[in-house]
Scaffold this motif. Sequence first.
Motif, PDB file in Angstrom:
ATOM      1  N   VAL A 246     -51.504 -51.190 -28.294  1.00 43.42           N
ATOM      2  CA  VAL A 246     -50.441 -51.288 -29.299  1.00 43.42           C
ATOM      3  C   VAL A 246     -49.172 -51.791 -28.626  1.00 43.42           C
ATOM      4  CG1 VAL A 246     -48.994 -50.029 -30.936  1.00 43.42           C
ATOM      5  CG2 VAL A 246     -51.419 -49.394 -30.662  1.00 43.42           C
ATOM      6  N   VAL A 247     -48.580 -52.843 -29.181  1.00 42.36           N
ATOM      7  CA  VAL A 247     -47.280 -53.330 -28.743  1.00 42.36           C
ATOM      8  C   VAL A 247     -46.344 -53.271 -29.936  1.00 42.36           C
ATOM      9  CG1 VAL A 247     -45.956 -55.284 -27.865  1.00 42.36           C
ATOM     10  CG2 VAL A 247     -48.253 -54.830 -26.972  1.00 42.36           C
ATOM     11  N   MET A 248     -45.256 -52.511 -29.792  1.00 38.86           N
ATOM     12  CA  MET A 248     -44.286 -52.373 -30.873  1.00 38.86           C
ATOM     13  C   MET A 248     -43.030 -53.168 -30.534  1.00 38.86           C
ATOM     14  SD  MET A 248     -44.576 -48.454 -32.209  1.00 38.86           S
ATOM     15  CE  MET A 248     -46.171 -47.797 -32.733  1.00 38.86           C
ATOM     16  N   LEU A 249     -42.638 -54.048 -31.446  1.00 37.45           N
ATOM     17  CA  LEU A 249     -41.481 -54.906 -31.267  1.00 37.45           C
ATOM     18  C   LEU A 249     -40.395 -54.497 -32.253  1.00 37.45           C
ATOM     19  CD1 LEU A 249     -43.398 -58.304 -30.979  1.00 37.45           C
ATOM     20  CD2 LEU A 249     -42.705 -56.771 -29.133  1.00 37.45           C
ATOM     21  N   GLY A 250     -39.265 -54.072 -31.722  1.00 39.75           N
ATOM     22  CA  GLY A 250     -38.214 -53.538 -32.573  1.00 39.75           C
ATOM     23  C   GLY A 250     -37.254 -54.594 -33.083  1.00 39.75           C
ATOM     24  N   ALA A 251     -36.120 -54.128 -33.562  1.00 39.67           N
ATOM     25  CA  ALA A 251     -35.000 -54.960 -33.989  1.00 39.67           C
ATOM     26  C   ALA A 251     -33.826 -54.013 -34.165  1.00 39.67           C
ATOM     27  CB  ALA A 251     -35.303 -55.688 -35.296  1.00 39.67           C
ATOM     28  N   ALA A 252     -32.644 -54.430 -33.716  1.00 38.69           N
ATOM     29  CA  ALA A 252     -31.473 -53.582 -33.868  1.00 38.69           C
ATOM     30  C   ALA A 252     -30.915 -53.639 -35.282  1.00 38.69           C
ATOM     31  CB  ALA A 252     -30.391 -53.979 -32.865  1.00 38.69           C
ATOM     32  N   SER A 253     -31.367 -54.629 -36.058  1.00 46.01           N
ATOM     33  CA  SER A 253     -31.011 -54.726 -37.470  1.00 46.01           C
ATOM     34  C   SER A 253     -32.147 -55.437 -38.193  1.00 46.01           C
ATOM     35  CB  SER A 253     -29.708 -55.496 -37.667  1.00 46.01           C
ATOM     36  OG  SER A 253     -29.966 -56.890 -37.727  1.00 46.01           O
ATOM     37  N   HIS A 254     -32.141 -55.370 -39.529  1.00 50.73           N
ATOM     38  CA  HIS A 254     -33.152 -56.075 -40.318  1.00 50.73           C
ATOM     39  C   HIS A 254     -32.695 -57.483 -40.704  1.00 50.73           C
ATOM     40  CE1 HIS A 254     -35.665 -52.593 -40.591  1.00 50.73           C
ATOM     41  NE2 HIS A 254     -34.759 -51.883 -41.214  1.00 50.73           N
TER      42      HIS A 254
ATOM     43  N   ALA B 192     -53.026 -53.999 -31.837  1.00 53.01           N
ATOM     44  CA  ALA B 192     -52.042 -54.121 -32.901  1.00 53.01           C
ATOM     45  C   ALA B 192     -50.665 -54.503 -32.367  1.00 53.01           C
ATOM     46  CB  ALA B 192     -51.931 -52.800 -33.659  1.00 53.01           C
ATOM     47  N   VAL B 193     -50.001 -55.404 -33.096  1.00 54.83           N
ATOM     48  CA  VAL B 193     -48.580 -55.675 -32.898  1.00 54.83           C
ATOM     49  C   VAL B 193     -47.835 -55.044 -34.073  1.00 54.83           C
ATOM     50  CG1 VAL B 193     -46.796 -57.411 -32.540  1.00 54.83           C
ATOM     51  CG2 VAL B 193     -49.156 -57.897 -31.860  1.00 54.83           C
ATOM     52  N   VAL B 194     -46.804 -54.273 -33.792  1.00 47.83           N
ATOM     53  CA  VAL B 194     -46.017 -53.618 -34.840  1.00 47.83           C
ATOM     54  C   VAL B 194     -44.611 -54.203 -34.840  1.00 47.83           C
ATOM     55  CG1 VAL B 194     -45.021 -51.434 -35.621  1.00 47.83           C
ATOM     56  CG2 VAL B 194     -47.346 -51.483 -34.703  1.00 47.83           C
ATOM     57  N   TRP B 195     -44.125 -54.554 -36.035  1.00 48.56           N
ATOM     58  CA  TRP B 195     -42.740 -54.997 -36.215  1.00 48.56           C
ATOM     59  C   TRP B 195     -42.011 -53.927 -37.025  1.00 48.56           C
ATOM     60  CZ3 TRP B 195     -43.053 -60.771 -38.244  1.00 48.56           C
ATOM     61  CH2 TRP B 195     -43.634 -61.583 -37.257  1.00 48.56           C
ATOM     62  N   ALA B 196     -40.969 -53.353 -36.450  1.00 50.69           N
ATOM     63  CA  ALA B 196     -40.182 -52.342 -37.162  1.00 50.69           C
ATOM     64  C   ALA B 196     -38.814 -52.235 -36.498  1.00 50.69           C
ATOM     65  CB  ALA B 196     -40.900 -50.992 -37.140  1.00 50.69           C
ATOM     66  N   HIS B 197     -37.923 -51.534 -37.146  1.00 52.47           N
ATOM     67  CA  HIS B 197     -36.591 -51.318 -36.600  1.00 52.47           C
ATOM     68  C   HIS B 197     -36.676 -50.500 -35.314  1.00 52.47           C
ATOM     69  CE1 HIS B 197     -32.371 -49.942 -36.454  1.00 52.47           C
ATOM     70  NE2 HIS B 197     -32.101 -50.965 -37.259  1.00 52.47           N
TER      71      HIS B 197
ATOM     72  N   ASP C 232     -32.768 -35.207 -33.248  1.00 53.63           N
ATOM     73  CA  ASP C 232     -33.869 -34.270 -33.481  1.00 53.63           C
ATOM     74  C   ASP C 232     -34.824 -34.857 -34.509  1.00 53.63           C
ATOM     75  OD1 ASP C 232     -35.475 -32.027 -33.557  1.00 53.63           O
ATOM     76  OD2 ASP C 232     -34.184 -30.962 -34.993  1.00 53.63           O
ATOM     77  N   LEU C 233     -35.458 -35.966 -34.134  1.00 58.00           N
ATOM     78  CA  LEU C 233     -36.337 -36.672 -35.057  1.00 58.00           C
ATOM     79  C   LEU C 233     -37.579 -37.151 -34.316  1.00 58.00           C
ATOM     80  CD1 LEU C 233     -33.713 -38.950 -36.864  1.00 58.00           C
ATOM     81  CD2 LEU C 233     -34.830 -36.950 -37.856  1.00 58.00           C
ATOM     82  N   VAL C 234     -38.671 -37.263 -35.047  1.00 62.08           N
ATOM     83  CA  VAL C 234     -39.868 -37.901 -34.506  1.00 62.08           C
ATOM     84  C   VAL C 234     -39.782 -39.386 -34.835  1.00 62.08           C
ATOM     85  CG1 VAL C 234     -41.315 -37.680 -36.567  1.00 62.08           C
ATOM     86  CG2 VAL C 234     -42.377 -37.648 -34.296  1.00 62.08           C
ATOM     87  N   SER C 235     -40.494 -40.229 -34.098  1.00 57.46           N
ATOM     88  CA  SER C 235     -40.489 -41.658 -34.376  1.00 57.46           C
ATOM     89  C   SER C 235     -41.910 -42.205 -34.269  1.00 57.46           C
ATOM     90  CB  SER C 235     -39.577 -42.408 -33.403  1.00 57.46           C
ATOM     91  OG  SER C 235     -40.104 -42.355 -32.082  1.00 57.46           O
ATOM     92  N   LEU C 236     -42.127 -43.359 -34.871  1.00 57.61           N
ATOM     93  CA  LEU C 236     -43.421 -44.026 -34.811  1.00 57.61           C
ATOM     94  C   LEU C 236     -43.819 -44.297 -33.361  1.00 57.61           C
ATOM     95  CD1 LEU C 236     -45.812 -45.514 -36.155  1.00 57.61           C
ATOM     96  CD2 LEU C 236     -44.314 -47.513 -36.374  1.00 57.61           C
ATOM     97  N   GLY C 237     -42.860 -44.773 -32.551  1.00 58.65           N
ATOM     98  CA  GLY C 237     -43.149 -45.030 -31.151  1.00 58.65           C
ATOM     99  C   GLY C 237     -43.558 -43.783 -30.405  1.00 58.65           C
TER     100      GLY C 237
ATOM    101  N   VAL D 299     -49.587 -48.063 -24.918  1.00 61.17           N
ATOM    102  CA  VAL D 299     -48.537 -48.429 -25.879  1.00 61.17           C
ATOM    103  C   VAL D 299     -47.357 -49.031 -25.121  1.00 61.17           C
ATOM    104  CG1 VAL D 299     -46.932 -47.577 -27.629  1.00 61.17           C
ATOM    105  CG2 VAL D 299     -49.235 -46.591 -27.453  1.00 61.17           C
ATOM    106  N   VAL D 300     -46.889 -50.191 -25.579  1.00 58.81           N
ATOM    107  CA  VAL D 300     -45.701 -50.829 -25.003  1.00 58.81           C
ATOM    108  C   VAL D 300     -44.651 -50.938 -26.101  1.00 58.81           C
ATOM    109  CG1 VAL D 300     -44.756 -52.924 -23.969  1.00 58.81           C
ATOM    110  CG2 VAL D 300     -47.009 -52.097 -23.260  1.00 58.81           C
ATOM    111  N   LEU D 301     -43.472 -50.348 -25.844  1.00 54.45           N
ATOM    112  CA  LEU D 301     -42.386 -50.332 -26.810  1.00 54.45           C
ATOM    113  C   LEU D 301     -41.285 -51.283 -26.346  1.00 54.45           C
ATOM    114  CD1 LEU D 301     -42.107 -46.447 -27.306  1.00 54.45           C
ATOM    115  CD2 LEU D 301     -43.600 -48.070 -28.500  1.00 54.45           C
TER     116      LEU D 301
END
Length: 399
Positions: free
Chosen positions: A29-37, A249-254, A267-272, A284-286
């Motif tokens: 799994v490689v997750m690719l973020g974004a600082a904004s949408h 899988a490649v994931v695109w999310a904030h 104090d939150l869980v995250s997808l990553g 997993v690579v974030l």
Amino acid sequence: MSDIGAHAQTLTNRGSLDALMLRVGGARVVMLGAASHGTHDHHHWRAEITRRLVAEHGFSFVAVEGDWPDCDRVDASVRGNGQDPRAVLGAFERWPTWMWANEEVLDFCEWLRWWNGEHRVGFHGLDVYSLWESLRAIVDHLGRHDPTAVPAALAALRTPEGYAGRVVPDACEPEVVSLLAYLRRHAVEHAAERGRTEFAAWQNADIVPGAERYYRTLLAGERSWELRETHMADTLDRLLDHYGPGSRAVVWAHNSHVGDSLATDADLVSLGRLARRRHGADAVVLVGFGSHRGEVLAAPSWGAVAQVMTVPPARAGSVEDLLHRAAPERALFVFPQVDQPRWLTDVHDHRRIGVICDPGAPDYVAGRLGEWYDAFCWFNHTTPVHTLTRELERHPSGV
């Protein structure tokens, strides 16, 4: 922080991503973020990375922070079925439409449709918002493949319209649960016969109770974030199972979803975080994204018309400020896995911009960048994403 520049790889073209490809290695799994949408640079380079992951490393599908029904139509399009990607993306209606209905995503989807002339790489939505769209998709599916089950699906749709009626009432829950169980069983029984369509129906059925819990929790004023993150993680795992052993899988999310929340003071869980816990950190690579200043497409309030806004220079001492002072204009950082420098292990503020943006009240969260992500894409000055629609119109949200 003089060692920041020493860890930077200037981003000029796809060849500049070699160090990241080496870091990916055999990760599933490689997750690719974004600082904004609404930032062109983040969308563009996320797509550039994904092209290499698909073409050179055999990744099986792209899963995005989007609704399953809308993205399922994109999936059909990139596989060469139905309308072309421009028509499908241009039909996105849920606010904020510019999040996926933009030229940058279109460019990638047109490439993926071309690539899929000889391959079968999917495009799917992970999010939980599409309660009513998923219910209607279920009815349409059953009408085509099993008309005898339509009455059960219609029973789950018997909810008054209106704000309060956006949540399935208690009286409908037995029908929804029964429908979900039926579609899961039906998907297993007919997987070989109609694998893609049966899986899509199963996923839409799973969204219904998930969205119902999410909206009910949200309207009650309780914390709904963890429900959404868990739903996206469950959907990702289901897709990996569906694509079979060896799928990737490649994931695109904030960034808020992609980053490992354990590295932050929130104090939150995250997808990553969930992905690292379920699959192991080595699998997993974030990848986070960040910028110092520029312009972004965002809205001043929920459901409002989007506009190009100025992103002011980042807060002093933040991750963005450190990189502004020491990094190239555009750079890739692949973090060392041991003996990280202090700028990665110390706590710094990190800016995030959602679909709603108030330049006068920027949003930051503090954490340790080297634990937050495995790599980071940096853009000192950014430009806004290019929407597919000439005018951005108001559209009621699902909440």
